[in-house]
Design a protein around this motif. Structure first.
Motif, short mmCIF file in Angstrom:
data_model
loop_
_atom_site.label_atom_id
_atom_site.label_comp_id
_atom_site.label_asym_id
_atom_site.label_seq_id
_atom_site.Cartn_x
_atom_site.Cartn_y
_atom_site.Cartn_z
N LYS A 246 -7.88 10.13 4.57
CA LYS A 246 -7.83 9.41 5.79
C LYS A 246 -7.97 8.23 7.17
O LYS A 246 -7.62 8.16 7.75
N GLU A 247 -9.08 7.80 5.96
CA GLU A 247 -9.67 6.49 5.95
C GLU A 247 -9.41 5.16 5.75
O GLU A 247 -8.77 5.72 4.85
N LYS A 248 -9.06 3.68 6.09
CA LYS A 248 -8.46 2.67 5.63
C LYS A 248 -9.40 2.82 4.24
O LYS A 248 -8.61 2.44 3.61
N GLU A 249 -10.54 2.68 4.54
CA GLU A 249 -11.02 2.86 3.51
C GLU A 249 -10.75 3.44 2.38
O GLU A 249 -10.50 3.50 0.99
N ILE A 251 -8.72 5.21 1.85
CA ILE A 251 -6.64 5.20 1.64
C ILE A 251 -6.87 3.55 0.68
O ILE A 251 -6.23 3.44 -0.38
N ASP A 252 -7.55 3.22 0.80
CA ASP A 252 -7.12 1.87 -0.29
C ASP A 252 -8.27 2.57 -1.35
O ASP A 252 -7.73 2.03 -2.57
N LYS A 308 -1.90 -2.54 -0.73
CA LYS A 308 -3.14 -3.53 -0.84
C LYS A 308 -2.71 -3.90 0.52
O LYS A 308 -4.14 -4.06 1.19
N LEU A 311 -2.57 -2.91 4.60
CA LEU A 311 -2.99 -1.37 4.35
C LEU A 311 -4.29 -2.89 4.81
O LEU A 311 -4.61 -2.39 6.11
N GLN A 312 -4.60 -4.01 4.45
CA GLN A 312 -5.54 -4.75 4.80
C GLN A 312 -5.10 -5.49 5.49
O GLN A 312 -6.21 -6.06 6.82
N ASN A 314 -3.34 -4.58 7.84
CA ASN A 314 -3.46 -3.26 9.64
C ASN A 314 -1.82 -2.61 9.53
O ASN A 314 -1.82 -2.44 11.02
N ASN A 316 0.56 0.39 9.55
CA ASN A 316 0.23 1.51 10.45
C ASN A 316 0.28 2.44 8.76
O ASN A 316 1.40 2.56 8.06
N PRO A 317 -1.09 3.00 8.46
CA PRO A 317 -0.94 4.06 7.02
C PRO A 317 0.27 4.55 6.46
O PRO A 317 0.40 4.70 5.23
#
Length: 335
Positions: A246-249, A251-252, A308, A311-312, A314, A316-317
């Motif tokens: 769910k969160e950016k971290e 997903i990474d 990746k 994603l960094q 920003n 949209n995931p």
């Protein structure tokens, strides 16, 4: 729990040898900058250096005894002449450096020596960094500064030029795996954890997370879905991937795990099964490897690395993952 001198020596032999020689030759610097990635032992080494500076019973002129009053006070975090500066919120502020300077204008409580440590030194505001620079330019005779950073490129060059810079290298995977197993981590999990982090405490935390255990299953399942239709792959993304990551971290982390799946399949194709890290899924990956086109794997790994990066930046995931899955399907590794 802080590491001992011998443990740090095993982790960072070059660093400990340098500190040992500095003490034995009586060439302790006025300012050190410990630089290296998270989890490489910078803070533990800084504490050991401080102990060596205050210890009442040094072994071989460099190794703190750990049993005198000064060593015990530093271990418990209440030595009056050792001062710690850490970020107040997101940054280290000018007032924190001014308070430190004021404290250092007083005579040492126990001796003439005073030591200060600046944690995450790259987070100093510009005004704080300039205040510290003045402090470094006119060090007291018995004042030692120890700055710790993961990003030396974000520190003023004028500060770097006044510090003895000591580089902390990433832990060797074999050493890291050994430390995890010694701490009770299953060997099958230790190899994967050693690829996810270079920090023993963080690895131990991941090891007991139900979230991380389930993440591994979701990622392997996503790889399997790639051989289905784009519609089925999108349904799997919505039904499982986005529910779990769910969160950016998060997903990474998921992308890191996906990258390791591709790498493991490549190792199996190359006959290097002993190097795979998804050891709990080894049998499943062996079967997938039988139906995987090896020539496609490097391009697919490059696609994950690009995701990746986006994603960094920003992106949209959801859009990012949908684009990635379609790209992976276009360059399908399945035969």
């Amino acid at each position: 729990m802080a590491m001992s001198w011998d443990e740090v020596a095993e982790m960072q032999p070059d660093v400990i040898t340098y500190i040992k020689n500095s003490f034995q030759k009586e060439r302790v610097a006025h300012a050190y900058l410990f630089e290296g990635m998270h989890g490489t032992g910078k803070r533990d080494t800084a504490i050991l250096l401080a102990k060596a500076l205050f210890c009442e019973n040094l072994h071989e002129r460099y190794k703190p005894c750990e049993s005198c009053l000064n060593c015990k006070r530093i271990t418990s975090g209440n030595h009056p002449d050792l001062h710690l500066v850490e970020p107040d919120g997101l940054s280290i502020k000018k007032q924190q450096i001014k308070d430190l300077q004021e404290e250092f204008s007083k005579k040492g409580m126990e001796s003439s020596r005073k030591v200060y440590m600046v944690i995450d030194a790259e987070k100093m505001s510009v005004s704080a960094a300039n205040s510290l620079l003045k402090f470094l330019e006119e060090p007291g005779a018995d004042t030692v500064a120890i700055l710790l950073t993961e990003n030396p490129q974000r520190i003023l060059p004028t500060i770097l030029s006044r510090c003895q810079i000591i580089a902390f290298h990433p832990l060797k995977p074999d050493f890291f795996i050994k430390k995890l197993i010694e701490n009770g981590v299953d060997p099958n999990s230790a190899h994967l954890l050693a690829q996810m982090t270079n920090n023993v405490h963080e690895a131990m935390d991941l090891n007991v997370q139900d979230w991380f255990a389930h993440a591994q299953l979701v990622v392997v399942k996503l790889y399997e879905v790639l051989k289905k239709t784009p519609l089925e792959a999108m349904v799997a993304l919505q039904g499982e991937w986005f529910v779990h990551f769910k969160e950016k971290e998060q997903i990474d982390r998921g992308l890191d795990l996906l990258l390791l799946v591709f790498r493991d399949l490549l190792y199996i194709q190359l006959g290097k099964q002993e190097q795979i890290v998804f050891r709990r899924e080894a049998a499943r990956l062996q079967q997938l490897a039988l139906h995987t086109r090896m020539s496609s794997l490097p391009d697919q790994m490059a696609a994950v690395l690009e995701a990746k990066r986006k994603l960094q930046a920003n992106m949209n995931p959801q859009l990012l993952m949908e684009q990635l899955v379609l790209k992976l399907q276009e360059g399908s590794a399945f035969v």
